[in-house]
Design a protein around this motif. Sequence first.
Motif, PDB file in Angstrom:
ATOM      1  N   ARG A 549     -21.598 151.768 -21.056  1.00 53.81           N
ATOM      2  CA  ARG A 549     -20.514 152.639 -20.609  1.00 53.81           C
ATOM      3  C   ARG A 549     -20.087 153.592 -21.722  1.00 53.81           C
ATOM      4  NH1 ARG A 549     -14.752 153.137 -20.145  1.00 53.81           N
ATOM      5  NH2 ARG A 549     -14.428 151.558 -21.750  1.00 53.81           N
ATOM      6  N   GLU A 550     -19.916 154.865 -21.364  1.00 51.55           N
ATOM      7  CA  GLU A 550     -19.389 155.854 -22.302  1.00 51.55           C
ATOM      8  C   GLU A 550     -17.863 155.845 -22.238  1.00 51.55           C
ATOM      9  OE1 GLU A 550     -20.674 157.945 -24.519  1.00 51.55           O
ATOM     10  OE2 GLU A 550     -22.762 157.348 -24.221  1.00 51.55           O
ATOM     11  N   ARG A 551     -17.216 155.691 -23.374  1.00 51.09           N
ATOM     12  CA  ARG A 551     -15.753 155.717 -23.423  1.00 51.09           C
ATOM     13  C   ARG A 551     -15.306 157.171 -23.558  1.00 51.09           C
ATOM     14  NH1 ARG A 551     -13.637 150.155 -26.049  1.00 51.09           N
ATOM     15  NH2 ARG A 551     -15.341 148.845 -25.311  1.00 51.09           N
ATOM     16  N   LEU A 552     -14.695 157.684 -22.517  1.00 50.46           N
ATOM     17  CA  LEU A 552     -14.351 159.097 -22.446  1.00 50.46           C
ATOM     18  C   LEU A 552     -12.953 159.388 -22.983  1.00 50.46           C
ATOM     19  CD1 LEU A 552     -15.841 159.879 -18.911  1.00 50.46           C
ATOM     20  CD2 LEU A 552     -16.926 160.121 -21.160  1.00 50.46           C
ATOM     21  N   ARG A 553     -12.158 158.347 -23.238  1.00 48.86           N
ATOM     22  CA  ARG A 553     -10.814 158.532 -23.789  1.00 48.86           C
ATOM     23  C   ARG A 553     -10.715 157.799 -25.119  1.00 48.86           C
ATOM     24  NH1 ARG A 553      -6.479 156.302 -21.015  1.00 48.86           N
ATOM     25  NH2 ARG A 553      -7.794 154.955 -19.750  1.00 48.86           N
ATOM     26  N   ALA A 554     -10.437 158.538 -26.168  1.00 50.08           N
ATOM     27  CA  ALA A 554     -10.371 157.923 -27.501  1.00 50.08           C
ATOM     28  C   ALA A 554      -9.229 156.931 -27.610  1.00 50.08           C
ATOM     29  CB  ALA A 554     -10.235 159.011 -28.560  1.00 50.08           C
ATOM     30  N   ASP A 555      -8.143 157.152 -26.860  1.00 49.53           N
ATOM     31  CA  ASP A 555      -6.970 156.278 -26.954  1.00 49.53           C
ATOM     32  C   ASP A 555      -6.936 155.228 -25.846  1.00 49.53           C
ATOM     33  OD1 ASP A 555      -6.585 158.011 -24.865  1.00 49.53           O
ATOM     34  OD2 ASP A 555      -4.514 158.521 -25.373  1.00 49.53           O
ATOM     35  N   GLU A 556      -8.077 154.906 -25.310  1.00 50.07           N
ATOM     36  CA  GLU A 556      -8.159 153.971 -24.184  1.00 50.07           C
ATOM     37  C   GLU A 556      -7.706 152.572 -24.588  1.00 50.07           C
ATOM     38  OE1 GLU A 556     -11.786 153.668 -21.486  1.00 50.07           O
ATOM     39  OE2 GLU A 556     -12.066 151.949 -22.823  1.00 50.07           O
ATOM     40  N   THR A 557      -6.864 151.958 -23.741  1.00 46.98           N
ATOM     41  CA  THR A 557      -6.497 150.551 -23.927  1.00 46.98           C
ATOM     42  C   THR A 557      -7.071 149.693 -22.809  1.00 46.98           C
ATOM     43  OG1 THR A 557      -4.396 150.950 -22.781  1.00 46.98           O
ATOM     44  CG2 THR A 557      -4.386 151.076 -25.194  1.00 46.98           C
ATOM     45  N   PHE A 558      -7.285 150.275 -21.644  1.00 48.00           N
ATOM     46  CA  PHE A 558      -7.922 149.580 -20.531  1.00 48.00           C
ATOM     47  C   PHE A 558      -8.749 150.587 -19.746  1.00 48.00           C
ATOM     48  CE2 PHE A 558      -3.786 150.998 -19.005  1.00 48.00           C
ATOM     49  CZ  PHE A 558      -4.123 151.662 -17.833  1.00 48.00           C
ATOM     50  N   ILE A 559      -9.609 150.084 -18.876  1.00 43.15           N
ATOM     51  CA  ILE A 559     -10.481 150.940 -18.078  1.00 43.15           C
ATOM     52  C   ILE A 559      -9.821 151.222 -16.737  1.00 43.15           C
ATOM     53  CG2 ILE A 559     -12.756 151.132 -16.997  1.00 43.15           C
ATOM     54  CD1 ILE A 559     -13.735 149.071 -19.103  1.00 43.15           C
TER      55      ILE A 559
END
Length: 937
Positions: A549-559
């Motif tokens: 999976r590509e993480r598209l949000r640098a500040d992600e805490t959950f999907i």
Amino acid sequence: MITKQSLSVLLILFLICQSGFAQQKRSLTHADYDGWESLSSEKITKNGQFVGYQISTQDGDGRLEIFPFKNPAQKTIIPRASGFSFTPDDAYAVGKIAAQKDSVRVLKLQKKKPDDLPKDSLFIMNLASGKVEKLPRVKSFATPIEKGSWIAIHFEKDLPKKPDLADTTKKAEKPKKTDGTKLLVRTLDGSRFWEFERVKSFGFAPNGDFLQYILAEEDTLDNAALYVLNLSTGESKLVHEKMTTYSNLTFSPKSKFLSFIATDDSLKAKKPVHSLHVYNVSGGTFSHKIEKSTPGIMDGGRVSPDGSIRFSEDESRMFFGVAQDYVDYAYANDTTILDEERVSLDIWGWQDAEIQPMQLVNRSSEEKKTFTAVLETGSGKVIQLATPELDNVNLENKITKDIALAWTDDPYRRAYSWDIQIGRDLYWIELKSGAKTLIEKNASGSPRLSPEGKYAYWYDSRDSAWVAFDIQSKSRINLTKALPVPFFEELHDSPSLPGSYGSEGWLAGEAAILINDRFDIWKIDPKNPSAAVNLTLGEGRKKQITFRRERLRADETFIDPKEPLILSAFNEVNKDNGFFTTSFDGKTAPKQLILSPHRYTGLTKAKESNQVLVRRSTYVENADLYLSDLTFKSLNKASNLNPQQAGIKWGSVELISYLANDGTPLQGLLFKPEGFDASKKYPMMVYFYERNSETLHNYRAPAPSRSTINIPFFVSNDYLVFVPDIKYDLGLPGPSAYNCIIPGVQAVIAKGGVDTENMAIQGQSWGGYQVAYLITRTNMFKAAGAGAPVVNMTSAYGGIRWQTGMSRMFQYEQTQSRIGGTLWEKPLYYMENSPLFTMDRVETPVLIMHNDADGSVPWYQGIEMFMALKRLNKPAWLLQYNGEDHNLVQRKNAKDLSIRLSQFFDHYLKGAPAPLWMTEGLPAVEKGKTLKYELGN
């Protein structure tokens, strides 16, 4: 008179000449390295409208390119710019402009003082208008992280004013001593600004509402002070003054508090006493002051300036560091002892948790070690969370939970010299009370908390499974035990426990965690793990494609399951790379967006739009930046690195499949010169290190060698270069290398084009060991290069990795050296895999590099190899770069090694004259006076 016939002949001759000129390309030289470009720091504004990136040369001046996403050709180029960022309002780009490197070099040759050298400048670019403003002599700058259109600019010291020779009556004023300089705080458009003198440091609140700055002391006056500037009103308010130092200044997330640590002790004080202050920014008052006597601080503790200060997102808690108080040592404090009379020694005790070299490496960090404590900002209550007995508390990037995880490995630390997979005792801590609850003793893994704090989770390497711990029910859950595929690294071939393929994060509400196997992604509900869903429907394993999976949000805490699920894809068979998409329900197979014979890296999405940036490369194509959106229907090339490559012979790469001597299918990379003709014969270099076939589409820049051959350089100079994969059998690292490398070489020879009388091998570190081993088993190579080789495992086993201070035992018992037991358990394995004991079989000339500050492989290993060959009267040279580590750090030395590598192999494989350093050596009396690159007759 020119006839039609003669005109036709002339035209044909002209076209032939033009064709010849067009085909004329030159080989790479060592002079090409400095100007070779690379791309970095690519950024896109939140709204996706503007893009920027930095282009750097290896040794020289780079540039910054900024342009509208929809029109990459409309570039603004800022020479020598770096460290840039887009402002939070998406309206400006700001960054530094370095002084011209050649100009600085000329002044350094003239022995100019540092203050007289050119200084950096600052640029501010208005993205809408394209106008660029520049300010000279800038030390540093900052903009708010989250919002606001502000910039703070800290200037260098003013240049001394030249005296007015015409005014003989005016006496020159002696400048006051201070390490503070001017700070300019302004709106980016320049409409509002404030200037402050003798500022030492500064920083914005994350939300851009306030700026703190510290005034440095002036002369001998005790007038250091801390101020806060309200950016909306322009009011600058004194917060604190007359302390020696202010440090660790930290705004809370919403700017309610500003915390800092201060002391009024002298800078030379050996045992300064610090206090921590919490200032209520809006109220203009101090909320709390924490000292060593504050209730809640651990016994024998003190406020430490070496610990970080952090706030919870709701600002109800502040976390800080507490250190153990200073110890008074009578011997250290005895002023009747002269320095030359003091004893200096290291005592290695068998009972020590860490051996002395490791203690010495870690001495500074141990002296600065802190233990996390928390302040309740409402009540003022202080709770000590970490202690010397439980010394590690893990705080998340954004602190939102009422619990934290803690661990210690102290009970198992003594075994770390030979067992790098020691366990740890895991706990969870209630932040309100500091109460600690045991999760697991001697656990294998590094736990994290789920986003809402319901679970601790980690990969248990002993069970080869992902596990979770339910905080509420205090129960352990095996998340992957019931699933039909392995979750450990399937190609793992060392005596250590295999690792995992990682996890991708938690869905909102902690409905499930996403965990990777070798190829696919699984959605696992910890409440019902056996009902896990394969989100990629097993397509990855079926087609040998690795999905991640590509993480598209640098500040992600959950999907967020409402957001697109973009997957990177890598085909393990043909090495194609690209992107797919799929759903979170696991009911539809992954849909291909783009899959091609390239390497894609660095996917970056604009925060508020679907525009993306991605780098794409092959061996021939630079890793340039491309623009697209989440459909990847079109890729628009934005950068154009190294146009000079078009005039250089470059070559190509081919994936080779072959069988090892034991029948194992393997792959390797064959790099071929431009215009390769299988009917001709080319000298061939063979380089190896573990597995490299997955790097088929990597772009490899010409660069000075830090330790290994530069593949593009040798290919451009008409060498074949073969890079085989190696699969290891435990206890047999040397024979395994032979089992995989030699049949790979034979497979390449069978394809044609190899001059079998002129082949060589080269490797560094683990590869250097394998070079040393192979030349004791075969004479098929005409020359060999071995960098930092281990040749005697019996002596290396008892050595030290000086960079970390660790014993080398673990390397042989558990990791890369792959013996799988102690020296006394498996003495024959150590001897049979050590090429030193069969050096008398070597008939291959060897160039060894082993540096005297090598922190990974003991330098004496290279000496043992060289002395054995010298004693046996075998051609061998040892390059020892003074003060250099395992791989060369200093560029001047890397350039030198590159020249000597090419001269060495050109002599043996191409029949070029040997340089004087090979035929005459370099006597110590000539050291530093000549390099002896000159070629003999």
